[in-house]
Design a protein around this motif. Structure first.
Motif, PDB file in Angstrom:
ATOM      1  N   GLY A   8       0.930  -1.291   0.062  1.00  0.00           N
ATOM      2  CA  GLY A   8      -0.022   0.094   0.141  1.00  0.00           C
ATOM      3  C   GLY A   8       0.912   1.057  -0.081  1.00  0.00           C
ATOM      4  O   GLY A   8       2.010   1.176   0.864  1.00  0.00           O
ATOM      5  N   GLY A  10      -0.604   4.770  -0.008  1.00  0.00           N
ATOM      6  CA  GLY A  10      -1.450   5.732   0.103  1.00  0.00           C
ATOM      7  C   GLY A  10      -1.059   6.778   1.409  1.00  0.00           C
ATOM      8  O   GLY A  10       0.215   6.788   1.827  1.00  0.00           O
ATOM      9  N   GLY A  11      -1.923   7.330   1.868  1.00  0.00           N
ATOM     10  CA  GLY A  11      -1.988   8.352   2.764  1.00  0.00           C
ATOM     11  C   GLY A  11      -1.081   7.781   4.169  1.00  0.00           C
ATOM     12  O   GLY A  11      -0.081   8.464   4.613  1.00  0.00           O
ATOM     13  N   VAL A  12      -1.609   6.913   4.406  1.00  0.00           N
ATOM     14  CA  VAL A  12      -1.033   6.301   5.985  1.00  0.00           C
ATOM     15  C   VAL A  12       0.264   5.701   5.525  1.00  0.00           C
ATOM     16  O   VAL A  12       1.496   5.787   6.304  1.00  0.00           O
ATOM     17  N   SER A  34       2.577  -1.819  -4.108  1.00  0.00           N
ATOM     18  CA  SER A  34       1.258  -1.527  -4.177  1.00  0.00           C
ATOM     19  C   SER A  34       0.655  -1.703  -5.774  1.00  0.00           C
ATOM     20  O   SER A  34       1.402  -1.989  -6.419  1.00  0.00           O
ATOM     21  N   THR A  36      -0.494   0.720  -7.761  1.00  0.00           N
ATOM     22  CA  THR A  36       0.069   1.498  -8.534  1.00  0.00           C
ATOM     23  C   THR A  36       1.513   1.969  -8.502  1.00  0.00           C
ATOM     24  O   THR A  36       1.771   2.442  -7.428  1.00  0.00           O
ATOM     25  N   LYS A  39       3.120   5.324  -7.323  1.00  0.00           N
ATOM     26  CA  LYS A  39       3.121   6.124  -5.971  1.00  0.00           C
ATOM     27  C   LYS A  39       4.348   5.456  -5.116  1.00  0.00           C
ATOM     28  O   LYS A  39       4.884   6.165  -4.311  1.00  0.00           O
ATOM     29  N   VAL A  58       1.837  -4.787  -7.152  1.00  0.00           N
ATOM     30  CA  VAL A  58       1.304  -6.023  -6.822  1.00  0.00           C
ATOM     31  C   VAL A  58      -0.372  -5.658  -6.641  1.00  0.00           C
ATOM     32  O   VAL A  58      -0.662  -4.848  -6.256  1.00  0.00           O
ATOM     33  N   ASP A  61      -5.254  -8.349  -3.702  1.00  0.00           N
ATOM     34  CA  ASP A  61      -6.303  -9.329  -3.679  1.00  0.00           C
ATOM     35  C   ASP A  61      -5.984 -10.521  -4.059  1.00  0.00           C
ATOM     36  O   ASP A  61      -6.836 -11.593  -3.822  1.00  0.00           O
ATOM     37  N   LEU A  81      -0.762  -1.963   4.591  1.00  0.00           N
ATOM     38  CA  LEU A  81      -1.233  -0.512   4.706  1.00  0.00           C
ATOM     39  C   LEU A  81      -2.058  -0.256   3.459  1.00  0.00           C
ATOM     40  O   LEU A  81      -2.387   0.828   3.077  1.00  0.00           O
ATOM     41  N   THR A 104      -3.772  -2.536   9.951  1.00  0.00           N
ATOM     42  CA  THR A 104      -4.224  -1.220  10.698  1.00  0.00           C
ATOM     43  C   THR A 104      -5.867  -1.341  10.871  1.00  0.00           C
ATOM     44  O   THR A 104      -6.409  -0.229  11.468  1.00  0.00           O
ATOM     45  N   ALA A 105      -6.385  -2.231  10.351  1.00  0.00           N
ATOM     46  CA  ALA A 105      -7.901  -2.254  10.129  1.00  0.00           C
ATOM     47  C   ALA A 105      -8.439  -3.691   9.890  1.00  0.00           C
ATOM     48  O   ALA A 105      -7.815  -4.299   9.059  1.00  0.00           O
ATOM     49  N   GLY A 139      -2.895   0.777  14.425  1.00  0.00           N
ATOM     50  CA  GLY A 139      -3.184   2.236  13.835  1.00  0.00           C
ATOM     51  C   GLY A 139      -3.524   3.206  15.081  1.00  0.00           C
ATOM     52  O   GLY A 139      -2.848   2.908  16.295  1.00  0.00           O
ATOM     53  N   PHE A 181      -9.315   9.688   5.628  1.00  0.00           N
ATOM     54  CA  PHE A 181      -8.551   8.448   5.188  1.00  0.00           C
ATOM     55  C   PHE A 181      -9.567   7.916   3.959  1.00  0.00           C
ATOM     56  O   PHE A 181     -10.549   8.452   3.614  1.00  0.00           O
TER      57      PHE A 181
HETATM   58  P1  NDP Z   1      -5.290   5.276   0.711  1.00  0.00           P
HETATM   59  O1  NDP Z   1      -6.729   4.921  -0.087  1.00  0.00           O
HETATM   60  O2  NDP Z   1      -4.795   6.460   0.746  1.00  0.00           O
HETATM   61  O3  NDP Z   1      -4.281   4.183   0.521  1.00  0.00           O
HETATM   62  C1  NDP Z   1      -4.586   2.717   0.121  1.00  0.00           C
HETATM   63  C2  NDP Z   1      -3.327   2.172  -0.639  1.00  0.00           C
HETATM   64  O4  NDP Z   1      -3.567   0.783  -0.820  1.00  0.00           O
HETATM   65  C3  NDP Z   1      -3.291   2.685  -2.154  1.00  0.00           C
HETATM   66  O5  NDP Z   1      -2.000   2.719  -2.259  1.00  0.00           O
HETATM   67  C4  NDP Z   1      -3.680   1.662  -3.044  1.00  0.00           C
HETATM   68  O6  NDP Z   1      -3.544   1.625  -4.411  1.00  0.00           O
HETATM   69  C5  NDP Z   1      -3.514   0.410  -2.184  1.00  0.00           C
HETATM   70  N1  NDP Z   1      -4.414  -0.631  -2.711  1.00  0.00           N
HETATM   71  C6  NDP Z   1      -5.655  -0.731  -2.800  1.00  0.00           C
HETATM   72  N2  NDP Z   1      -5.897  -1.935  -3.316  1.00  0.00           N
HETATM   73  C7  NDP Z   1      -5.044  -2.567  -3.383  1.00  0.00           C
HETATM   74  C8  NDP Z   1      -4.693  -3.845  -3.886  1.00  0.00           C
HETATM   75  N3  NDP Z   1      -5.579  -4.573  -4.415  1.00  0.00           N
HETATM   76  N4  NDP Z   1      -3.505  -4.339  -4.206  1.00  0.00           N
HETATM   77  C9  NDP Z   1      -2.479  -3.550  -3.856  1.00  0.00           C
HETATM   78  N5  NDP Z   1      -2.573  -2.287  -3.327  1.00  0.00           N
HETATM   79  C10 NDP Z   1      -3.769  -1.831  -3.298  1.00  0.00           C
HETATM   80  O7  NDP Z   1      -5.797   4.662   2.216  1.00  0.00           O
HETATM   81  P2  NDP Z   1      -5.162   5.114   3.474  1.00  0.00           P
HETATM   82  O8  NDP Z   1      -3.845   5.183   3.468  1.00  0.00           O
HETATM   83  O9  NDP Z   1      -6.152   6.179   3.815  1.00  0.00           O
HETATM   84  O10 NDP Z   1      -5.406   3.663   4.491  1.00  0.00           O
HETATM   85  C11 NDP Z   1      -4.703   2.892   4.552  1.00  0.00           C
HETATM   86  C12 NDP Z   1      -5.284   1.607   5.708  1.00  0.00           C
HETATM   87  O11 NDP Z   1      -5.231   2.392   6.818  1.00  0.00           O
HETATM   88  C13 NDP Z   1      -6.902   1.378   5.407  1.00  0.00           C
HETATM   89  O12 NDP Z   1      -7.122   0.126   5.571  1.00  0.00           O
HETATM   90  C14 NDP Z   1      -7.664   2.151   6.251  1.00  0.00           C
HETATM   91  O13 NDP Z   1      -8.879   1.487   6.836  1.00  0.00           O
HETATM   92  C15 NDP Z   1      -6.489   2.058   7.594  1.00  0.00           C
HETATM   93  N6  NDP Z   1      -6.712   3.120   8.682  1.00  0.00           N
HETATM   94  C16 NDP Z   1      -6.679   2.941  10.044  1.00  0.00           C
HETATM   95  C17 NDP Z   1      -6.942   4.009  10.891  1.00  0.00           C
HETATM   96  C18 NDP Z   1      -6.721   3.603  12.213  1.00  0.00           C
HETATM   97  O14 NDP Z   1      -6.522   4.418  13.151  1.00  0.00           O
HETATM   98  N7  NDP Z   1      -6.641   2.333  12.816  1.00  0.00           N
HETATM   99  C19 NDP Z   1      -7.094   5.215  10.575  1.00  0.00           C
HETATM  100  C20 NDP Z   1      -7.101   5.637   9.053  1.00  0.00           C
HETATM  101  C21 NDP Z   1      -6.918   4.411   8.117  1.00  0.00           C
HETATM  102  P3  NDP Z   1      -3.826   2.690  -5.402  1.00  0.00           P
HETATM  103  O15 NDP Z   1      -3.004   3.822  -5.290  1.00  0.00           O
HETATM  104  O16 NDP Z   1      -3.529   1.836  -6.503  1.00  0.00           O
HETATM  105  O17 NDP Z   1      -5.327   2.887  -4.966  1.00  0.00           O
END
Ligand code: NDP
Length: 399
Positions: A8, A10-12, A34, A36, A39, A58, A61, A81, A104-105, A139, A181
């Protein structure tokens, strides 16, 4: 030598990767994958190829793809993540390749917004038999709130009875409507029916129908709504003396108005619809038009206050404490180019990973955060950007 594979980007993940990159004493080698890959490449460029040693595309899923990647990288730990949908395939891949796991979730099926640990707890025996560890929910909430509860139970009480977790974002990002998020996961969560634990059973409420105006440290009074949050499930299991456990989150009027309209016109639905000859999920489409939470940090002002009120018995007397953290959006932006919601999640993920890699938190099986000694985690929170405070309250939390 420790080698971590983070999935992953993304933001986290941005926060976790940057924090890990600054701590070579805990993380010798970091690999990032990830969906994409661009990123991952951007993050590698920011951190340096000497710290983020390799990046990969990767589809998590697909457990086979993840297992193949794990075989290539040979990590000691996989940090998930990506999104909750990927928890089970990544856990399967870890079992297949013999590697520890952290997320984290909790897992959530894509076609049903259902939040419970049952699916991941069902892996307990397989992880234990394989001598592997899975740490769930590292998290802030879940995560730090579980550790706060364990810390209170260990140091402040003989028995804990009432738990209220409060989560306030007192910040302003200047956008009409944005989630802090992943929008899809966030909206699935907050549109669910409310649920809390009382006297040995779960009680349900209509979504966001119970409101209390709560006073948050360094922020002030904010409208707070009762909702279900996954850590309640593990905390009532692991602290059976709890008579009541609830979770509250703040929402502003403008946010709720947008949400009501979006729900009213069907934009938050996860049931696929036919659109110009193809199937689309309205909520996935909505995610595509909303701001990317990772892009909100520029100009984001204000802070978060997340904590746990705990009432219990010490030496025969009832008392209440509040353990909390304030986290400033602007300071997070200055430090790692992220807003405070990503930061408060990304730092605990780094800490959980460091404690697993050092062997401080290490036992075969599938575990929630409160099942480990809270002290080393609390110590690292203070050192790595999420200092906490304890207040002894004059009276119990409302009602
Ligand atoms: P984002 O949407 O910003 O990032 C998710 C990342 O996962 C992206 O890079 C995305 O790729 C990648 N991704 C999604 N699907 C796949 C896949 N099939 N294979 C590979 N990579 C994949 O989410 P956040 O960063 O905001 O959140 C990340 C996690 O943190 C979530 O599970 C969220 O629920 C959890 N969270 C937990 C909190 C806590 O306090 N415990 C609080 C906030 C979030 P792509 O760029 O291609 O979309």
């Amino acid at each position: 030598m420790s080698r971590v594979l983070i999935i992953g980007a993304g933001g986290v993940s941005t926060v976790t990767v940057k924090k890990c990159a600054r701590l070579p004493e805990h993380f010798d080698e970091i690999y990032l994958a990830s969906r994409t890959v661009s990123k991952c490449e951007a993050l590698q460029q920011e951190c340096g190829a000497d710290r983020v040693k390799g990046v990969f595309a990767v589809d998590a899923d697909d457990a086979k793809q993840v297992a193949e990647l794990i075989r290539k990288v040979q990590p000691d730990l996989v940090v998930n993540l990506a999104l909750p949908y990927q928890d089970l395939p990544i856990m399967d891949a870890c079992l297949e390749t013999g590697v520890d796991y952290l997320d984290t979730a909790n897992y959530e099926p894509k076609d049903e917004a259902k939040f419970e640990y049952s699916w991941q707890w069902a892996y307990q025996e397989r992880f234990e038999k394989a001598g592997l560890m899975a740490l769930l929910g590292s998290g802030f909430d879940p995560g730090v709130t579980n550790v706060y509860t364990a810390y209170a139970a260990k140091h402040y009480f003989d028995e804990i009875h009432y738990l209220d977790i409060v989560d306030c974002n007192g910040g302003d990002h200047g956008k009409a409507f944005a989630t802090n998020f992943n929008p899809e996961i966030n909206i699935r969560e907050i549109t669910q029916r409310g649920r809390y634990w009382e006297n040995g059973e779960w009680k349900e409420t209509d979504p966001l129908s119970v409101r209390e105006d709560l006073d948050y440290q360094n922020i002030g009074v904010r409208a707070s709504y009762l909702m279900f949050h996954e850590e309640l499930e593990s905390l009532v299991k692991h602290f059976p003396t709890l008579k009541r456990a609830r979770f509250w989150m703040t929402f502003g009027e403008a946010y709720l108005t947008h949400l009501r309209v979006l729900e009213g016109i069907g934009m938050t639905s996860i049931a696929p619809i036919d659109f110009q000859g193809q199937q689309i999920v309205p909520l996935e489409f909505l995610k595509a038009v909303l701001p990317n939470p990772g892009s909100l940090s520029e100009g984001y002002e204000g802070q978060t206050c997340i904590g746990t009120y705990i009432t219990g018995i010490k030496d025969g007397k009832e008392k209440t404490i509040f353990i909390y953290n304030n986290c400033d959006h602007h300071a997070c932006h200055e430090e790692v180019g992220a807003q405070a919601v990503s930061y408060t999640t990304g730092v605990p993920a780094m800490i959980g990973a460091a404690l697993m890699l050092s062997g401080t938190w290490k036992k075969p099986g599938v575990w929630n955060m409160e099942q480990f000694d809270p002290d080393p985690f609390m110590d690292m929170l203070n050192k790595h950007g999420l200092p906490w405070h304890v207040i002894e309250c004059d009276s119990p939390f409302k009602k």
